[in-house]
Every structure is written in structure tokens, then in C-alpha cells.
Design a protein around this motif. Structure first.
Motif, PDB file in Angstrom:
ATOM      1  N   PHE A   1     -12.245  -1.720   9.499  1.00 26.54           N
ATOM      2  CA  PHE A   1     -11.052  -1.867   8.673  1.00 26.54           C
ATOM      3  C   PHE A   1     -11.349  -1.394   7.253  1.00 26.54           C
ATOM      4  N   ILE A   2     -10.420  -0.631   6.714  1.00 24.01           N
ATOM      5  CA  ILE A   2     -10.489  -0.229   5.311  1.00 24.01           C
ATOM      6  C   ILE A   2      -9.371  -0.966   4.583  1.00 24.01           C
ATOM      7  N   PHE A   3      -9.734  -1.824   3.650  1.00 24.19           N
ATOM      8  CA  PHE A   3      -8.763  -2.607   2.891  1.00 24.19           C
ATOM      9  C   PHE A   3      -8.595  -2.014   1.497  1.00 24.19           C
ATOM     10  N   ALA A   4      -7.365  -2.015   1.028  1.00 19.55           N
ATOM     11  CA  ALA A   4      -7.065  -1.631  -0.353  1.00 19.55           C
ATOM     12  C   ALA A   4      -6.400  -2.812  -1.038  1.00 19.55           C
ATOM     13  N   GLU A   5      -6.938  -3.197  -2.184  1.00 25.61           N
ATOM     14  CA  GLU A   5      -6.350  -4.254  -3.002  1.00 25.61           C
ATOM     15  C   GLU A   5      -5.997  -3.638  -4.351  1.00 25.61           C
ATOM     16  N   ILE A   6      -4.722  -3.649  -4.689  1.00 24.95           N
ATOM     17  CA  ILE A   6      -4.226  -2.974  -5.885  1.00 24.95           C
ATOM     18  C   ILE A   6      -3.675  -4.001  -6.864  1.00 24.95           C
ATOM     19  N   GLN A   7      -4.066  -3.882  -8.120  1.00 21.41           N
ATOM     20  CA  GLN A   7      -3.577  -4.772  -9.176  1.00 21.41           C
ATOM     21  C   GLN A   7      -2.959  -3.931 -10.289  1.00 21.41           C
ATOM     22  N   THR A   8      -1.944  -4.490 -10.943  1.00 17.27           N
ATOM     23  CA  THR A   8      -1.266  -3.769 -12.012  1.00 17.27           C
ATOM     24  C   THR A   8      -1.483  -4.448 -13.363  1.00 17.27           C
ATOM     25  N   ARG A   9      -1.103  -3.731 -14.401  1.00 13.23           N
ATOM     26  CA  ARG A   9      -1.232  -4.245 -15.766  1.00 13.23           C
ATOM     27  C   ARG A   9      -0.480  -5.553 -15.954  1.00 13.23           C
ATOM     28  N   ASP A  10       0.671  -5.685 -15.274  1.00 10.93           N
ATOM     29  CA  ASP A  10       1.496  -6.880 -15.428  1.00 10.93           C
ATOM     30  C   ASP A  10       1.120  -7.999 -14.470  1.00 10.93           C
ATOM     31  N   GLY A  11       0.022  -7.826 -13.730  1.00 10.15           N
ATOM     32  CA  GLY A  11      -0.493  -8.903 -12.887  1.00 10.15           C
ATOM     33  C   GLY A  11       0.022  -8.933 -11.465  1.00 10.15           C
ATOM     34  N   HIS A  12       0.665  -7.872 -11.006  1.00 10.60           N
ATOM     35  CA  HIS A  12       1.140  -7.830  -9.628  1.00 10.60           C
ATOM     36  C   HIS A  12       0.034  -7.313  -8.715  1.00 10.60           C
ATOM     37  N   GLU A  13       0.070  -7.762  -7.458  1.00 15.20           N
ATOM     38  CA  GLU A  13      -0.985  -7.404  -6.513  1.00 15.20           C
ATOM     39  C   GLU A  13      -0.388  -7.017  -5.166  1.00 15.20           C
ATOM     40  N   GLY A  14      -1.088  -6.155  -4.465  1.00 18.48           N
ATOM     41  CA  GLY A  14      -0.712  -5.776  -3.110  1.00 18.48           C
ATOM     42  C   GLY A  14      -1.949  -5.522  -2.279  1.00 18.48           C
ATOM     43  N   VAL A  15      -1.846  -5.807  -0.974  1.00 24.28           N
ATOM     44  CA  VAL A  15      -2.968  -5.622  -0.047  1.00 24.28           C
ATOM     45  C   VAL A  15      -2.496  -4.791   1.138  1.00 24.28           C
ATOM     46  N   GLY A  16      -3.297  -3.804   1.517  1.00 18.49           N
ATOM     47  CA  GLY A  16      -2.999  -3.008   2.695  1.00 18.49           C
ATOM     48  C   GLY A  16      -4.266  -2.678   3.450  1.00 18.49           C
ATOM     49  N   PHE A  17      -4.115  -2.171   4.668  1.00 19.61           N
ATOM     50  CA  PHE A  17      -5.314  -1.828   5.449  1.00 19.61           C
ATOM     51  C   PHE A  17      -5.037  -0.668   6.393  1.00 19.61           C
ATOM     52  N   GLY A  18      -6.120  -0.010   6.737  1.00 19.73           N
ATOM     53  CA  GLY A  18      -6.161   0.958   7.818  1.00 19.73           C
ATOM     54  C   GLY A  18      -7.291   0.546   8.751  1.00 19.73           C
ATOM     55  N   TYR A  19      -7.432   1.229   9.866  1.00 22.03           N
ATOM     56  CA  TYR A  19      -8.479   0.816  10.815  1.00 22.03           C
ATOM     57  C   TYR A  19      -8.911   2.013  11.652  1.00 22.03           C
TER      58      TYR A  19
END
Length: 392
Positions: A56-74
Motif C-alpha cells: 500500500f502507498i499512502f498519501a497524507e496531505i496537509q494544508t496551510r489552514d490545517g485541513h487534512e486528507g488521506v488516500g491510498f493506492g496498492y
């Protein structure tokens, strides 16, 4: 009632909108071990080795305003480290971008690796980022992703695959079926495609008898038949009232699939191995299937998946996304025609949350975004990670 509105002086420019920006990206590679080696027809025909783990390849993204998102591939079997390496190469391209511009970012990441092609590993490496951005967008809206996309339903009919592999003897398959039905599953799929077609038919007949005449039942040959065998097996399988026959031919044999789909009463399903919108467009426009089975992590994320959905709906096809039910539940819930969702419990240790199955259908969670967070076990299974920010 009068309305006030802002007016601009001649030559005055519009004010620049100060939007949020991506500030940090973390990419990680983790390996999920399976409880026992898994074999389908590709193993029995000598083309692959048994499946023992999933990368699994996970991506965790954060923004300047504190928002977050998580995604994955496999990736199953080979390819995981290569996807991770490419994901690391393109990750810095996200820094400073507006996270709302998901289509723009997808194109930017795609062209960053376009010399290696716009399908296959290069698009699959984009998927974790694209999925994380859609997760973030829905979280910012305070909505489940299905609701953000425009849900057609609050639950999706769900069938089980993980209990019907060829590495499992028939008595175990029947026990697995009983357990799945007790848990509320709405359909059962088993693997076929053995070198001995008589052995396939014996398993199909036993499972149909065990299920009864009316319970939803599918079979999956995993691309292991030639055209003649697929035609003969397709005619023989008509008597078992199948929902579909999956991947009877090579994934890229659009002409063969189209001829088979036109000749059989039983619907044909395929598409899981394709890795771009373009490949799916060729499949769909050639009339090669009745059920299209795209996989968001394989086609490059949710952005191209939505394009596939639109084309499939235009052509009147049914939808049955492959694997990754944690993502595909939301996408299937937004499809205009009643879809199917594939149930695999394999991924449950990766996340803190669980999906709910009831009366043959998987319920769309009311949590914002995809509705999942990475578990501590996922961190323990992580073998490599890399972080990028504006200072990288």
C-alpha cells in the motif's frame, strides 16, 4: 428589496482570492500480510505465484489552514516499491497548490511522469494523492464523499469475493459462504478458470445448490480462458442463473469480450485490470461488457474514475468497482444505476473505523470524507516514508 453589490472602477482589477495551499505531503509504503496464501486461476495456470501480502502507498496531505486528507493506492505481488518511488518523485509538485484544484493537480502529476506513459504504474502512483484530495474536500464540506458527489442511495448491494478462492477446498468455500450470509452479505462470487473446466463446473454446481436458486451468484475466471473455452463455458454456465461471468478473457481483448457479451444471456463483467480512463473508454465503447469494473487506485484516483462513471452511464452499463470497498462504496453510491460493491475484509486492519453491512447492502458511513483514519498497525507495517514541504 434592494441588493448591494461591489462595483469596480474602470481599469480596477478583481481582488485576488486568498485560497488555502498544500503545505505538507507524506508518502509511505506499507505491506499488509494476508492470513494465508491466496490463489486464483492465474496461479493454477502457472502465470503468478500465490498472493501473500499487499503493498500500500499512502498519501497524507496537509494544508496551510490545517485541513487534512488521506488516500491510498496498492499493488498485489510486484510493483509496490516502484509505485512508491514514482509517488516520491512527483509528490513535491503538490506543494503550494490550491487543494480545491483537484483536476488541475491530477494533470500536473500526470504530465510530471508522462515520459513513462499515462497509464500503468505512473497513473497508479497518482491515485493516493488524488484520493487524499477528494477526502479532504469532502471533510472541508463536512460531508461523506458520497454526499459531496451527489449520492443516489445510502447503501449499496454487496457481494463477497474473499471466501471463494481456488486455494480453498470446496468444503471451506461453503463454510465461508455460510459465514458471509450470516454477516448480511447480498451476493457470493467464487473463482473459476482452472485448467480442468470440469472441476470448475463441479464447484459452481455445488455452490449454486448450496445457495439456492435465487441468491445472487457470480464467477470470476481471472482472464484465464481463450475465446473458444470462454464461449463453451459461458453457454454451460447459463443454467446457473449467474449475475455475471467476470474476466472470461484477457483484459485487453475487447473484441473477444464484445462477441462473448453479445452471444450470452449471462452478463459479462470486466475492467479491473485497466489503468486509465482511455483504456476504459475503449472497453466501454466497444461494447465489451455489461458490468464495468473500474478500480479507483488503479486508474489514477477518483478524478478519472468519475469520468469512467459518466461514460458507463451514458452507454447504459452497470457498475461493479473492483476491490478497495472503503473508497468504492462512496463512488458506487453516486452512480445513477444500481451498482454492486465488492466485499473484502482484508483491509480492515489498516483503518480505525469499520463499514456496516445490513440486509445484503453496505451502508454509506456518515463520517466526513472517506470516513477512515490510519491505524497504529498500519504505522507498524510501514517500511518506508518520505515527507515534503515548502522547505524540501
Amino acid at each position: 428589496m434592494s441588493k448591494s453589490k461591489q462595483t469596480l472602477s474602470p481599469g480596477q482589477a478583481l481582488p485576488v482570492l486568498d485560497t488555502d495551499r498544500i503545505e505538507r505531503v507524506r508518502v509511505s509504503l506499507a505491506f499488509l500480510p494476508l492470513a494465508a496464501p491466496i490463489s486464483d486461476a492465474k496461479v493454477l495456470t502457472g502465470r503468478q505465484k500465490p498472493l501473500t501480502e499487499i503493498a500500500f502507498i499512502f498519501a497524507e496531505i496537509q494544508t496551510r489552514d490545517g485541513h487534512e486528507g488521506v488516500g491510498f493506492g496498492y499493488s498485489k505481488r510486484a510493483g509496490g516499491p516502484g509505485m512508491y518511488a514514482h509517488a516520491k518523485e512527483i509528490a513535491p509538485n503538490l506543494i503550494g497548490e490550491d487543494p480545491n484544484d483537484i483536476a488541475k493537480i491530477w494533470n500536473k502529476l500526470c504530465w510530471a511522469g508522462a515520459s513513462m506513459g499515462r497509464s500503468g504504474l505512473t497513473t497508479q502512483a497518482i491515485a493516493p494523492f488524488d484520493i487524499a484530495l477528494w477526502d479532504m474536500k469532502a471533510k472541508r464540506a463536512g460531508l461523506p464523499l458520497a454526499k459531496l458527489l451527489g449520492a443516489q442511495r445510502d447503501s449499496v448491494q454487496c457481494y463477497n469475493t474473499s471466501g471463494g478462492y481456488l486455494s480453498m477446498p470446496l468444503p471451506q468455500v461453503l463454510d465461508n459462504i455460510d459465514a458471509a450470509r450470516a454477516n448480511g452479505i447480498g451476493g457470493i462470487k467464487i473463482k473459476v478458470g482452472q485448467p480442468d473446466t470440469a472441476a470448475d463446473l463441479k464447484r459452481v454446481e455445488a455452490v449454486r445448490k448450496h445457495l439456492g436458486d435465487d441468491f445472487c451468484f457470480m464467477v470470476d475466471a481471472n482472464q484465464q480462458w481463450d475465446r473458444g473455452t470462454a464461449q463453451r463455458m459461458g453457454r454451460t454456465l447459463e443454467q446457473y442463473n449467474l449475475v455475471w461471468i467476470e474476466e472470461p478473457l484477457d483484459a485487453y481483448d475487447h473484441e473477444g469480450h464484445a462477441a462473448l457479451a453479445a452471444s450470452l444471456d449471462t452478463p459479462v463483467a470486466t475492467g479491473e485490470m485497466l489503468t486509465s480512463f482511455g483504456e476504459h473508454a475503449q472497453l466501454i465503447t466497444s461494447g465489451a461488457c455489461d458490468f464495468v469494473q473500474p478500480d479507483a487506485p488503479r486508474v489514477g484516483g477518483i478524478t478519472p474514475f468519475l469520468q469512467i462513471m459518466s461514460l458507463a452511464d451514458f452507454k447504459g452499463l452497470k457498475l461493479a468497482p473492483h476491490f478497495a470497498m472503503e473508497i468504492h462504496l462512496h463512488l458506487a453510491a453516486a452512480y445513477a444505476r444500481e451498482p454492486w460493491l465488492e466485499h473484502f475484509e482484508w483491509l480492515e486492519p489498516l483503518f480505525n473505523e469499520r463499514l456496516e453491512l445490513r440486509d445484503g447492502r453496505m451502508l454509506v458511513p456518515n463520517r466526513p470524507g472517506l470516513g477512515f483514519s490510519l491505524s497504529e498497525q498500519t504505522r507498524k507495517w510501514t517500511s518506508e516514508s518520505a515527507s515534503f514541504d515548502g522547505k524540501s
